[in-house]
Scaffold this motif. Structure first.
Motif, PDB file in Angstrom:
ATOM      1  N   ASP A 375      -2.034  25.004 -69.754  1.00 38.60           N
ATOM      2  CA  ASP A 375      -2.121  25.003 -68.298  1.00 38.60           C
ATOM      3  C   ASP A 375      -2.627  23.645 -67.831  1.00 38.60           C
ATOM      4  O   ASP A 375      -3.769  23.281 -68.100  1.00 38.60           O
ATOM      5  N   VAL A 377      -3.421  22.620 -64.994  1.00 38.86           N
ATOM      6  CA  VAL A 377      -4.458  22.666 -63.956  1.00 38.86           C
ATOM      7  C   VAL A 377      -5.851  22.710 -64.586  1.00 38.86           C
ATOM      8  O   VAL A 377      -6.776  22.046 -64.136  1.00 38.86           O
ATOM      9  N   THR A 378      -5.982  23.490 -65.654  1.00 42.06           N
ATOM     10  CA  THR A 378      -7.293  23.654 -66.276  1.00 42.06           C
ATOM     11  C   THR A 378      -7.463  22.722 -67.487  1.00 42.06           C
ATOM     12  O   THR A 378      -8.568  22.423 -67.881  1.00 42.06           O
ATOM     13  N   ASP A 380      -6.662  23.672 -70.363  1.00 43.50           N
ATOM     14  CA  ASP A 380      -6.777  24.555 -71.537  1.00 43.50           C
ATOM     15  C   ASP A 380      -5.441  24.730 -72.246  1.00 43.50           C
ATOM     16  O   ASP A 380      -4.403  24.856 -71.613  1.00 43.50           O
ATOM     17  N   SER A 382      -3.766  26.860 -75.897  1.00 43.94           N
ATOM     18  CA  SER A 382      -3.902  27.659 -77.105  1.00 43.94           C
ATOM     19  C   SER A 382      -2.475  27.869 -77.561  1.00 43.94           C
ATOM     20  O   SER A 382      -1.715  28.591 -76.924  1.00 43.94           O
ATOM     21  N   ALA A 405      -6.449  25.488 -80.426  1.00 44.36           N
ATOM     22  CA  ALA A 405      -6.880  25.705 -79.045  1.00 44.36           C
ATOM     23  C   ALA A 405      -7.913  24.673 -78.654  1.00 44.36           C
ATOM     24  O   ALA A 405      -8.729  24.242 -79.465  1.00 44.36           O
ATOM     25  N   GLY A 406      -7.864  24.257 -77.408  1.00 46.27           N
ATOM     26  CA  GLY A 406      -8.832  23.296 -76.918  1.00 46.27           C
ATOM     27  C   GLY A 406      -8.541  22.969 -75.481  1.00 46.27           C
ATOM     28  O   GLY A 406      -7.885  23.726 -74.782  1.00 46.27           O
ATOM     29  N   ASN A 407      -9.036  21.819 -75.047  1.00 47.04           N
ATOM     30  CA  ASN A 407      -8.789  21.352 -73.693  1.00 47.04           C
ATOM     31  C   ASN A 407      -8.230  19.939 -73.778  1.00 47.04           C
ATOM     32  O   ASN A 407      -8.787  19.079 -74.454  1.00 47.04           O
ATOM     33  N   THR A 440     -10.094  23.664 -82.901  1.00 49.31           N
ATOM     34  CA  THR A 440     -10.292  25.030 -83.370  1.00 49.31           C
ATOM     35  C   THR A 440      -8.966  25.628 -83.819  1.00 49.31           C
ATOM     36  O   THR A 440      -7.997  25.640 -83.063  1.00 49.31           O
TER      37      THR A 440
END
Lengths: 444, 465
Positions: A375, A377-378, A380, A382, A405-407, A440
């Motif tokens: 996404d 926008v965020t 984020d 996964s 997963a992460g940002n 992760t």
């Protein structure tokens, strides 16, 4: 009726309705594609499409309408629909159309030559045969396709601007399936450029190897690992998050890049370029979807966000000049913002050196489900991943069926080294392989 | 006789004859005229309006297992004949005399529309959209941005083929979407809601625009207060409605003839075999009145059907189009679809869902000691060859000791289709359908996914804590 005739009709109609500012955007594409399966050509398709979109100023707003029907009656309906839509608009934006008399850089597009259908057939069949011969584990279900496409864009407006650009795409695409001991793996690859110049044997071999490399993949243990993101995987990630650099998204509160210009948003080794003239790209253009001249720039320079990407409206709102990044996904789509050819500048390290630096970690070569698991926008993400373990600084056994997963914004800061490999795919977004401090992994 | 853009049956007959002239054993002409309008709202103001007319045609021929396809925007007699000549030339030389006599078929319209969207003024559509977006904005102070769109499509098609079929259909669809962003301390979370039906503007008499906005906002706010989802294998309860995307990705695409005919599906050659848990019955039904994925006829002129794909875990049927049906030796199931004239149609889903079972939602939740409740799913994708799929969880909660506990963000589910459908071991009663757009080789087509709540006994959850 051809474009020129239709344009004259529409512009005359616009004048007759007392419009003073209007623009016609036109795209036509001709493509030929064929597919080889089971030793024969099983599919052939050829398409001709053309579509024109009008934008006009009416009641202080810009209205849009588009059509693929080029008739006199439709020309009138097009103008009327655009006017009606303008009157319903409420977005506060300057009603700007590109001025005439601007200077445009010359582009030297990578021309793809048309070849006789018989020769295209021969190439697709040969590519398929090369795949079959590359390894006995390659199955009957494998296929190859060959594509040639020419697209022309024209932009004309009431300020006397007349622009035209043609891009060419040629590709040979093997899709290989291999089976062994009841296990099935697949891979696809493509070679861009003139079809008759493609090294089919090498392309077939590489694609088959890619599929074979996935055989016997296990699931990695869940945990945190140093990560090498392969060039393909990092490109697809950048593809999703490129939207965050759009000034339009920033101004609409849809990006975390708000007020970040001049700030360190990535590690110092990271430089992100937007180059509409990138020589290796099949899509080069000297003007954007509003007719603004395009230019090359570093969006992130040594980790610092230097500029957002702008069109005329977002630039006016921010009090800057357009960066030449107006974009229309298709003729019926509204103007948005998008990079031209967008890529991380390659670093100095070979793949092997990146593995060595990672020590014990994971190499992700492919990411899936980007439209769902990431996404912008965020930030984020996964994502379904596959690749290889890295053990003692070396590429080791294949792994699949796990997620990383992460940002994305954190990941930009965690990049510690970049590879010297880069390939710009069909999306015109590219990256070398990158080494990331930690990610992760969800596996078993 | 109504055909798209008034092209006469006589012209269609000569186009088909021309297409067949070099030895094809089947020919088809497809005509399309589509009006589409999308109005979007940002910050409570009308932001964009796109207003499109798509008009074009395609000609397709088969010879044995070969297909040749050409499309054009030139719908004059000359343009259509040129298109036919182009496909005929690919098969070779010759001019076999052909006489094709078209007979109009009327399959009826089981999806009545009351208000044709083009008869509705922009202002009325904008009013509905504003009501939905305002409800989202008002939901909570942390809602920092609301965007929305309202779209309608009026898709008119005519299909004629060398078997003498001449059929037309008019497919009207409407959809509203609200996207909400909740922000706090430099952090964003999103929520969205986007219902759609095969209906005209009367859709908004059936669904409440305010409820659409509230649902989007509620999700964003819930996720803003959520921590990150833990990673690992665990049992998962998947909510009804859009939760059905799990079947769509994990299984549906692999049951399409476009994959099966070429041996590119993990379910190829498995008809009559137990491929799923006996609790699973799955159906693709293009005939549900006024549903988003419904059609009267498919894009080859075959009437839509209700196809039982899996019955009590046993594979009963694939979804088949005419061309791939030839390779499989099977008849079309009315699933051939395409985005527009520019795409060659292939087998696609319509309204695909897991049928209601005997369990209840409460029984499913209380059966899980520690796991995830995926209340709302995001989109997903699959590789039909290997069956590996993934999708995002838009709204998830941890289940502890049989109770739904705190919300978690950033979760995704990954697995292999053939494995996960064996692990669907509980199926609830409360079926719901939900609209989506499905992308594949023949473009983007409207499809419904659906299911009651289900339990997957074990699946890999991608998270990061």
């Amino acid at each position: 009726m051809n474009y020129q005739e239709f344009k004259d009709l529409v512009f005359n109609m616009a004048k007759a309705k007392n419009l003073t500012e209007y623009e016609l955007f036109y795209q036509e594409a001709k493509s030929t594609e064929l597919g080889a399966f089971g030793g024969v050509i099983n599919a052939f398709s050829s398409s001709d499409s053309a579509e024109a979109g009008l934008r006009c100023v009416c009641g202080g707003h810009i209205g849009y309408a588009s059509t693929s029907l080029f008739t006199e009656a439709e020309a009138e309906s097009l103008v009327e629909r655009a006017m009606e839509n303008a009157l319903s608009m409420e977005k506060e934006e300057p009603v700007l159309f590109c001025k005439g008399g601007m200077e445009y850089k010359e582009v030297t597009p990578r021309v793809v030559e048309d070849i006789p259908t018989a020769q295209m057939v021969e190439i697709a069949l040969k590519a398929l045969q090369c795949c079959r011969e590359a390894d006995p584990r390659v199955t009957e279900s494998s296929m190859t396709s060959a594509v040639i496409q020419h697209s022309t864009t024209c932009l004309d407006n009431s300020n006397g601007v007349h622009l035209q650009n043609t891009t060419h795409l040629g590709a040979v695409i093997p899709q290989v399936i291999v089976t062994d001991n009841g296990e099935t793996c697949d891979a696809y690859d493509f070679k861009l450029g003139n079809l008759h110049e493609a090294d089919l044997e090498k392309l077939a071999k590489d694609t088959v190897q890619k599929a074979l490399d996935k055989m016997g993949a296990g699931v990695p243990d869940s945990g945190k690992y140093p990560l090498v993101l392969g060039s393909n995987a990092m490109s697809s990630l950048l593809g999703v998050f490129s939207s965050a650099f759009s000034a339009e998204n920033v101004q609409n509160g849809l990006s975390l890049m708000k007020d970040k210009e001049g700030e360190q948003i990535a590690a110092e080794c990271v430089t992100l370029l937007d180059d509409p003239f990138y020589a290796e790209s099949f899509r080069q253009t000297s003007f954007d979807a509003e007719g603004t001249p395009t230019r090359c720039k570093a969006v992130v320079d040594k980790g610092v966000l230097t500029t957002l990407l702008h069109n005329l409206a977002t630039a006016a709102k921010a009090g800057v000049e357009s960066t030449g990044n107006a974009y229309r996904g298709s003729v019926e789509s509204p103007i948005t913002v998008r990079p031209g050819n967008f890529y991380f500048q390659p670093g100095e390290f070979s793949a092997e050196e990146l593995y060595e630096k990672a020590g014990n970690g994971v190499l992700v070569t492919s990411l899936g489900g980007l439209h769902a698991g990431a996404d912008f926008v965020t930030g984020d993400f996964s994502l379904q991943s596959s690749g290889f373990m890295i053990r003692d600084g070396k590429k080791a056994e294949p792994v699949k069926s796990f997620t990383i997963a992460g940002n994305f914004y954190q990941l930009l800061k965690d990049i510690t080294a970049l590879g010297n490999d880069i390939e710009l795919g069909l999306s015109c977004i590219g990256s070398p392989s990158v080494l990331v401090k930690e990610i992760t992994v969800a596996g078993k | 006789m109504m055909t798209v853009n008034g092209v006469s049956p006589k012209i269609l007959e000569s186009v088909l004859a021309k297409a067949m002239s070099t030895g094809a054993d089947y020919a088809e002409v497809f005509l399309e005229n589509t009006d589409g309008k999308t109005i979007s709202l940002m910050d409570g103001k009308v932001y964009t309006i796109s207003d499109q007319v798509i008009s074009g045609a395609s000609v397709r021929i088969y010879k044995g297992l070969r297909s040749v396809f050409a499309s054009t925007t030139d719908m004059t007699e000359k343009g259509l004949l040129a298109c036919a000549e182009k496909v005929a030339a690919v098969l070779g030389e010759g001019s076999a005399p052909m006489h094709i006599h078209l007979r109009e078929r009327i399959f009826g319209d089981i999806h009545p529309v009351k208000i044709v969207p083009s008869s509705v003024a922009n202002q009325d559509k904008i009013g509905v959209l504003k009501e939905a977006c305002a409800a989202a904005k008002a939901y909570h102070e942390s809602i920092s941005q609301v965007s929305g769109s309202i779209l309608d499509v009026d898709h008119k098609i005519t299909i004629a083929n060398s078997e003498g079929l001449l059929a037309s259909d008019r497919q009207i669809r409407s959809r509203i979407r609200v996207g909400a962003v909740a922000s706090r301390g430099g952090e964003n979370q999103t929520g969205s809601c986007a219902p759609g039906k095969r209906r005209g503007f009367e859709l908004y008499e059936i669904i409440d625009p305010k409820a659409v906005g509230v649902e989007a906002a509620e999700q964003a706010v819930t996720m803003l207060n959520a921590g990150y989802c833990p990673a690992g294998k665990m049992p998962v309860a998947i909510g009804n409605g859009f939760g059905g995307v799990i079947f769509h990705e994990a299984c549906g695409h692999s049951l399409e003839a476009a994959a099966v005919a070429y041996g590119q599906s993990e379910f190829a050659g498995k008809l009559g075999q137990q491929i799923a848990n006996p609790k699973v019955t799955a159906i693709d039904d293009g005939t549900i009145p006024n549903e988003w994925g419904s059609i009267n006829i498919d894009d080859e002129g075959t009437p839509a059907q209700k196809n039982i794909l899996i019955e009590n875990g046993v594979l009963k049927s694939y979804m088949i189009d005419k061309f791939n049906g030839r390779r499989m030796g099977m008849a079309s199931t009315g699933n051939s679809r395409r985005q527009s004239y520019a795409y060659e149609p292939v087998s696609r889903m319509t309204n695909t869902y897991i049928a209601p079972g005997e369990d209840s939602d409460e029984e499913i939740i209380s059966s899980i000691e520690y796991g995830l409740y995926a209340k709302k799913m995001g989109g997903g994708s699959v590789n039909p060859v290997t069956g590996e799929f993934n999708f995002g969880v838009a709204e998830g909660y941890i289940i502890r000791n049989g109770k739904v506990c705190e919300a978690v963000r950033g979760a995704s589910l990954v697995g292999k289709g053939s494995e996960v459908i064996q692990k669907i071991d509980m199926v609830s009663k409360d079926l719901d359908l939900s609209a989506g757009m499905c992308g594949a080789s023949s473009g983007s087509v409207p499809t419904n996914v659906g299911q009651p709540m289900i339990r997957v006994s074990e699946i890999t959850v991608g998270g990061r804590s």
